[in-house]
Design a protein around this motif. Structure first.
Motif, short mmCIF file in Angstrom:
data_model
loop_
_atom_site.label_atom_id
_atom_site.label_comp_id
_atom_site.label_asym_id
_atom_site.label_seq_id
_atom_site.Cartn_x
_atom_site.Cartn_y
_atom_site.Cartn_z
N ARG A 83 1.22 -1.38 0.26
CA ARG A 83 0.31 0.59 -0.15
C ARG A 83 0.66 1.41 0.23
O ARG A 83 1.87 1.64 1.04
CB ARG A 83 -0.54 0.30 1.24
N VAL A 84 0.16 1.87 -0.99
CA VAL A 84 1.10 3.61 -0.50
C VAL A 84 0.44 4.92 -0.60
O VAL A 84 -1.39 4.60 -1.20
CB VAL A 84 2.47 3.70 -1.81
N PRO A 85 0.31 6.08 -0.47
CA PRO A 85 -0.85 6.75 -0.47
C PRO A 85 -1.31 6.69 -2.05
O PRO A 85 -0.61 6.75 -2.82
CB PRO A 85 -0.11 7.52 -0.18
N ALA A 86 -2.62 7.14 -2.23
CA ALA A 86 -3.07 7.60 -3.51
C ALA A 86 -2.37 8.27 -5.45
O ALA A 86 -1.71 7.59 -5.85
CB ALA A 86 -5.02 8.03 -3.82
N GLY A 87 -1.82 9.30 -4.11
CA GLY A 87 -0.83 10.47 -4.64
C GLY A 87 0.35 10.48 -5.16
O GLY A 87 0.90 11.17 -6.10
N SER A 88 0.60 9.09 -4.48
CA SER A 88 2.08 8.47 -4.50
C SER A 88 3.02 7.68 -5.77
O SER A 88 4.53 7.58 -6.39
CB SER A 88 2.54 7.73 -3.55
N ILE A 89 1.99 7.18 -6.81
CA ILE A 89 2.02 5.57 -7.96
C ILE A 89 2.93 7.35 -8.62
O ILE A 89 4.09 6.06 -9.06
CB ILE A 89 0.90 6.22 -8.76
N GLY A 90 3.06 8.13 -8.85
CA GLY A 90 3.41 9.12 -9.90
C GLY A 90 5.55 8.94 -9.24
O GLY A 90 5.52 8.87 -9.90
N TYR A 91 4.96 9.30 -8.42
CA TYR A 91 6.72 9.41 -7.31
C TYR A 91 7.00 8.08 -7.81
O TYR A 91 8.46 7.92 -8.23
CB TYR A 91 6.25 9.99 -5.81
N TRP A 92 5.73 6.84 -7.29
CA TRP A 92 7.78 5.74 -7.46
C TRP A 92 7.19 4.59 -8.87
O TRP A 92 8.00 4.63 -8.98
CB TRP A 92 6.20 4.65 -6.59
N THR A 93 6.72 5.63 -9.78
CA THR A 93 6.64 4.81 -10.97
C THR A 93 8.31 5.61 -11.72
O THR A 93 9.26 5.10 -12.05
CB THR A 93 5.76 5.96 -11.69
N HIS A 94 8.67 7.23 -10.96
CA HIS A 94 9.71 7.77 -11.83
C HIS A 94 10.52 7.15 -10.41
O HIS A 94 12.12 6.83 -11.32
CB HIS A 94 9.87 9.25 -10.94
N ARG A 95 10.66 6.99 -9.61
CA ARG A 95 11.76 5.90 -8.64
C ARG A 95 12.29 5.14 -9.04
O ARG A 95 13.17 4.63 -9.40
CB ARG A 95 11.09 6.41 -7.25
N LEU A 96 11.26 4.57 -9.60
CA LEU A 96 11.49 2.56 -9.93
C LEU A 96 12.35 3.04 -11.31
O LEU A 96 13.17 1.87 -11.88
CB LEU A 96 10.80 1.87 -10.34
N VAL A 97 12.01 4.11 -12.59
CA VAL A 97 12.66 4.28 -13.67
C VAL A 97 14.26 4.69 -13.30
O VAL A 97 15.00 3.71 -13.27
CB VAL A 97 11.82 5.45 -13.80
N GLU A 98 14.26 5.85 -11.63
CA GLU A 98 15.47 6.24 -11.60
C GLU A 98 16.35 4.84 -11.28
O GLU A 98 17.48 5.08 -11.77
CB GLU A 98 15.14 7.23 -10.59
N LYS A 99 16.28 3.92 -10.58
CA LYS A 99 17.08 3.58 -9.59
C LYS A 99 17.01 1.66 -10.33
O LYS A 99 17.44 0.41 -10.63
CB LYS A 99 16.14 2.22 -8.78
N GLY A 100 16.31 1.88 -12.19
CA GLY A 100 17.23 0.62 -12.80
C GLY A 100 15.78 -0.41 -12.45
O GLY A 100 16.31 -2.02 -12.98
N ALA A 101 14.83 -0.77 -11.67
CA ALA A 101 13.60 -1.62 -11.53
C ALA A 101 12.63 -1.64 -12.56
O ALA A 101 11.93 -1.11 -12.96
CB ALA A 101 13.37 -1.35 -10.71
N PRO A 102 12.92 -3.13 -13.07
CA PRO A 102 11.67 -3.26 -14.08
C PRO A 102 10.43 -3.17 -13.12
O PRO A 102 10.40 -3.71 -12.72
CB PRO A 102 12.10 -4.88 -14.78
N HIS A 103 9.69 -2.30 -14.43
CA HIS A 103 7.66 -2.06 -13.84
C HIS A 103 7.38 -1.93 -15.69
O HIS A 103 8.04 -1.87 -16.33
CB HIS A 103 8.08 -0.75 -13.14
N ASP A 104 5.97 -2.30 -14.86
CA ASP A 104 5.08 -2.63 -16.08
C ASP A 104 4.43 -0.58 -15.70
O ASP A 104 5.14 0.10 -14.65
CB ASP A 104 3.66 -3.11 -15.54
N ALA A 105 3.19 -0.51 -16.79
CA ALA A 105 2.52 1.03 -17.05
C ALA A 105 1.69 0.69 -15.78
O ALA A 105 1.10 -0.79 -15.05
CB ALA A 105 2.26 1.41 -18.34
#
Length: 310
Positions: A83-105
């Motif tokens: 669980r993360v705050p509803a407004g944090s999905i954008g933050y986490w999308t950028h963070r996973l890109v920055e850290k090189g973690a494979p992710h889906d849209a």
């Protein structure tokens, strides 16, 4: 109401340092306990979670250096969801890109925004945006700002051959009830549990069976408020479903019994007490290697065998 839901999830990893770096530095979880696998003390057992290590917030790992990769299939946990705050999905999308973690849209599931990704061993994880989660306490001792920090488990998704027998265990023994359906997924909820209150069953029919290994879940543990409640669950499991659990095992921070549900997934029932502050102060959780009393005489040889951590 009697608290139910997920207690913890335990998975298998490869290199210990890589696992530690990802979960503490990338995901910003707290290392709440650094101990060893009680049955294989040459291997660490890491517990990651929130500040206090609450039930419903704990993901644990056995990092075996040379573990072969596992394969997802029937009889496995498909995905572990935080669980993360509803407004944090954008933050986490950028963070996973920055850290090189494979992710889906990001996508919608059951009306919620979900960001699926993988850890360095290929374990399937996801983040769900939960309205109001930003007002809940968060671990602020990591690189992730408190306003975006993970707030415990949302759910776990299980890949089963047939949903009905596993669903009967969830509802009849473990305190869940069916709450929704979407496609081939049946969602079960554990009362008003905030952390770890959901289990999704994905019915996969004759899909091939999974193979344990790095990047797969070893077991899912469910909460029991006390030894007495745990004993009632064990009795009902045997009398109604013909499934026998193991004897109770003392894991220092909870007491556990284990059994395999009808699709073969290893389930555990763990007591809420005594918790992770049983052998070290809450403010210094996870900083030193803790051993159970029966392994303490072997500390020197155990520490020598374990991989060095930085």
């Amino acid at each position: 109401m009697l608290q139910t839901g997920i207690h913890h999830v335990t998975a298998i990893a490869g290199r210990a340092q890589r696992n530690l770096d990802f979960y503490t530095r990338v995901l910003g979880l707290r290392l709440v306990k650094k101990t060893v696998n009680f049955d294989d003390p040459g291997t660490y057992h890491f517990y990651y979670g929130d500040e206090a290590g609450h039930p419903g917030a704990i993901l644990t790992f056995f990092p075996w250096e040379h573990a072969a990769p596992g394969r997802l299939g029937v009889g496995e946990t498909q995905e572990v969801v935080f669980r993360v705050p509803a407004g944090s999905i954008g933050y986490w999308t950028h963070r996973l890109v920055e850290k090189g973690a494979p992710h889906d849209a990001p996508e919608k599931r059951f009306g919620e925004t979900v960001l699926a990704f993988r850890d360095p061993d290929g374990m399937r994880l996801a983040l769900v945006g939960v309205p109001g989660a930003e007002s809940e306490p968060a671990w602020s001792g990591a690189d992730v700002p408190a306003e975006h920090a993970i707030r415990g488990f949302h759910s776990a998704s299980l890949l089963v051959g047939r949903a009905e027998p596993t669903g009967a265990i969830l509802t009849d023994v473990l305190g869940f009830r069916e709450v929704a359906r979407e496609g081939s997924v049946i969602r079960y909820g554990a009362g008003d549990a905030v952390l770890g209150g959901l289990i999704d069953l994905r019915e996969a029919g004759n899909f091939p069976r999974g193979r344990p290994g790095a990047g797969t879940v070893h077991h899912v543990a469910f909460r029991a408020a006390s030894d007495a409640v745990q004993a009632e669950m064990v009795q009902r499991l045997a009398e109604v479903h013909g499934i026998r659990a193991t004897e109770q095992k003392d894991r220092n921070y909870f007491r556990s019994v284990y059994f395999r549900e009808p699709s073969g997934i290893l389930f555990e029932i763990a007591t809420d007490d005594p918790g992770f502050a049983a052998d070290e102060p809450a403010e210094s959780l996870g900083q030193s290697l803790k051993l159970p009393r029966f392994l303490e005489p072997h500390r020197e040889s155990i520490e020598a065998a374990l991989p060095a951590l930085t």
